[in-house]
Design a protein around this motif. Structure first.
Motif, PDB file in Angstrom:
ATOM      1  N   GLY A 162       0.813  -1.212   0.000  1.00  0.00           N
ATOM      2  CA  GLY A 162       0.000   0.000   0.000  1.00  0.00           C
ATOM      3  C   GLY A 162       0.844   1.258   0.000  1.00  0.00           C
ATOM      4  N   MET A 163       1.893   1.287   0.816  1.00  0.00           N
ATOM      5  CA  MET A 163       2.776   2.449   0.857  1.00  0.00           C
ATOM      6  C   MET A 163       3.509   2.638  -0.467  1.00  0.00           C
ATOM      7  SD  MET A 163       2.438   4.185   3.548  1.00  0.00           S
ATOM      8  CE  MET A 163       3.773   5.256   3.048  1.00  0.00           C
ATOM      9  N   HIS A 164       3.884   1.537  -1.114  1.00  0.00           N
ATOM     10  CA  HIS A 164       4.587   1.633  -2.406  1.00  0.00           C
ATOM     11  C   HIS A 164       3.710   2.326  -3.447  1.00  0.00           C
ATOM     12  CE1 HIS A 164       6.713   0.563  -6.066  1.00  0.00           C
ATOM     13  NE2 HIS A 164       5.618  -0.021  -6.502  1.00  0.00           N
ATOM     14  N   PHE A 165       2.477   1.895  -3.554  1.00  0.00           N
ATOM     15  CA  PHE A 165       1.600   2.462  -4.587  1.00  0.00           C
ATOM     16  C   PHE A 165       1.194   3.894  -4.265  1.00  0.00           C
ATOM     17  CE2 PHE A 165       0.965  -2.066  -5.653  1.00  0.00           C
ATOM     18  CZ  PHE A 165       1.223  -2.005  -7.019  1.00  0.00           C
ATOM     19  N   ILE A 166       1.010   4.215  -2.985  1.00  0.00           N
ATOM     20  CA  ILE A 166       0.700   5.597  -2.604  1.00  0.00           C
ATOM     21  C   ILE A 166       1.892   6.497  -2.922  1.00  0.00           C
ATOM     22  CG2 ILE A 166       0.290   7.134  -0.654  1.00  0.00           C
ATOM     23  CD1 ILE A 166      -1.342   4.849   0.621  1.00  0.00           C
ATOM     24  N   ALA A 167       3.096   6.053  -2.544  1.00  0.00           N
ATOM     25  CA  ALA A 167       4.299   6.842  -2.809  1.00  0.00           C
ATOM     26  C   ALA A 167       4.517   7.007  -4.311  1.00  0.00           C
ATOM     27  CB  ALA A 167       5.512   6.170  -2.172  1.00  0.00           C
ATOM     28  N   LYS A 168       4.247   5.956  -5.063  1.00  0.00           N
ATOM     29  CA  LYS A 168       4.420   6.029  -6.515  1.00  0.00           C
ATOM     30  C   LYS A 168       3.440   7.020  -7.131  1.00  0.00           C
ATOM     31  CE  LYS A 168       4.979   3.022 -10.547  1.00  0.00           C
ATOM     32  NZ  LYS A 168       4.903   1.622 -11.042  1.00  0.00           N
ATOM     33  N   ALA A 169       2.209   7.030  -6.619  1.00  0.00           N
ATOM     34  CA  ALA A 169       1.204   7.968  -7.142  1.00  0.00           C
ATOM     35  C   ALA A 169       1.619   9.417  -6.861  1.00  0.00           C
ATOM     36  CB  ALA A 169      -0.155   7.671  -6.515  1.00  0.00           C
ATOM     37  N   ILE A 170       2.111   9.673  -5.662  1.00  0.00           N
ATOM     38  CA  ILE A 170       2.548  11.034  -5.329  1.00  0.00           C
ATOM     39  C   ILE A 170       3.748  11.437  -6.180  1.00  0.00           C
ATOM     40  CG2 ILE A 170       3.483  12.520  -3.505  1.00  0.00           C
ATOM     41  CD1 ILE A 170       1.876  10.853  -1.496  1.00  0.00           C
ATOM     42  N   SER A 171       4.689  10.509  -6.375  1.00  0.00           N
ATOM     43  CA  SER A 171       5.871  10.823  -7.189  1.00  0.00           C
ATOM     44  C   SER A 171       5.509  11.072  -8.645  1.00  0.00           C
ATOM     45  CB  SER A 171       6.883   9.676  -7.104  1.00  0.00           C
ATOM     46  OG  SER A 171       6.369   8.497  -7.717  1.00  0.00           O
ATOM     47  N   ASN A 172       4.368  10.531  -9.070  1.00  0.00           N
ATOM     48  CA  ASN A 172       3.909  10.751 -10.445  1.00  0.00           C
ATOM     49  C   ASN A 172       3.090  12.021 -10.616  1.00  0.00           C
ATOM     50  OD1 ASN A 172       5.163   8.445 -11.440  1.00  0.00           O
ATOM     51  ND2 ASN A 172       3.381   7.144 -11.071  1.00  0.00           N
ATOM     52  N   GLY A 173       2.928  12.783  -9.535  1.00  0.00           N
ATOM     53  CA  GLY A 173       2.270  14.084  -9.671  1.00  0.00           C
ATOM     54  C   GLY A 173       1.001  14.273  -8.868  1.00  0.00           C
ATOM     55  N   LYS A 174       0.498  13.233  -8.196  1.00  0.00           N
ATOM     56  CA  LYS A 174      -0.731  13.376  -7.419  1.00  0.00           C
ATOM     57  C   LYS A 174      -0.406  13.928  -6.024  1.00  0.00           C
ATOM     58  CE  LYS A 174      -3.404   9.821  -9.805  1.00  0.00           C
ATOM     59  NZ  LYS A 174      -4.208   8.580  -9.672  1.00  0.00           N
TER      60      LYS A 174
END
Length: 231
Positions: A162-174
């Motif tokens: 869960g933390m991986h996908f949340i962090a990835k989403a933020i790093s992609n601009g969200k």
């Protein structure tokens, strides 16, 4: 009488003001949110396991770093660190202005939790293999292996995922998720600290029935059974 002027007799102490640049603040805020969320998540399950007698949930990272020297409950330290991280995250979230550093930091966080995912996945595979190898072994409890080893690893794997996908989403601009995550982080950390505090107090002052006590027959009950049988 001597005249008094408005000047203080003792010069006021001038405290240096700590200034954190926007880049450093963005990094600290990101890691604080991630740490509060994941450590608080883990501490909640450590506390839940502490209320039971059959299930154990260990957090090896903090046990290794702090358990040997702190002299107090590792779960209490984990929850306290999580709470401090959460408070810092929610206090500083409005001061984060460096969007580029924020995205890069969350990209790094995503990679770290991906590494955690790999480690936990390998752990699960290892537990499954070990379980298959031990089939037929006498006096070996497979239930404890699955309950106290496999299940905690699955939970940690889920949290890391869960933390991986949340962090990835933020790093992609969200970046709109940042405020939500700061609130979630401090809430999870707060719940974790309360649960760990209650569990620790119960372990100190509550009557805790061990698994051995639960499974050991009561001699008085046995005597009564024989008395009724031979009446």
């Amino acid at each position: 009488m001597a005249e008094t002027s408005g000047t203080p007799v003792v010069d006021p102490v001038k405290m240096p003001k700590m200034k954190i640049n926007s880049s450093a603040l963005a990094k600290m805020n990101a890691w604080a949110i991630a740490g509060a969320t994941f450590f608080g998540f883990c501490a909640i399950f450590v506390a839940i396991a502490g209320f039971t007698t059959e299930w154990s949930f260990a957090f090896p990272v903090f046990s290794f770093l702090l358990g040997a020297n702190a002299g107090i409950s590792t779960s209490l330290l984990v929850s306290l660190f999580a709470l401090l991280f959460g408070i810092f995250a929610i206090v500083t979230i409005n001061k984060v202005t460096d969007a580029d550093t924020t995205k890069k930091t969350w990209g790094c966080i995503a990679k770290v939790f991906f590494a955690f995912m790999v480690v936990y996945a390998v752990d699960m595979i290892g537990i499954i293999i070990y379980s298959l190898m031990s089939i037929g072994r006498k006096n070996y409890d497979q239930g404890d292996l699955w309950l106290s080893s496999f299940l905690p690893t699955v939970i940690l794997f889920g949290g890391a995922t869960g933390m991986h996908f949340i962090a990835k989403a933020i790093s992609n601009g969200k970046t709109s998720l940042l405020r939500i995550m700061s609130i979630v982080a401090v809430c999870i950390a707060g719940v974790a600290f309360i649960l760990v505090f209650i569990q620790t107090m119960v372990s100190f002052y509550g009557k805790k029935t061990s698994y051995l006590e639960k499974t050991t027959p009561d001699l008085n009950s046995i005597e009564n059974m024989f008395d009724n049988l031979f009446k």
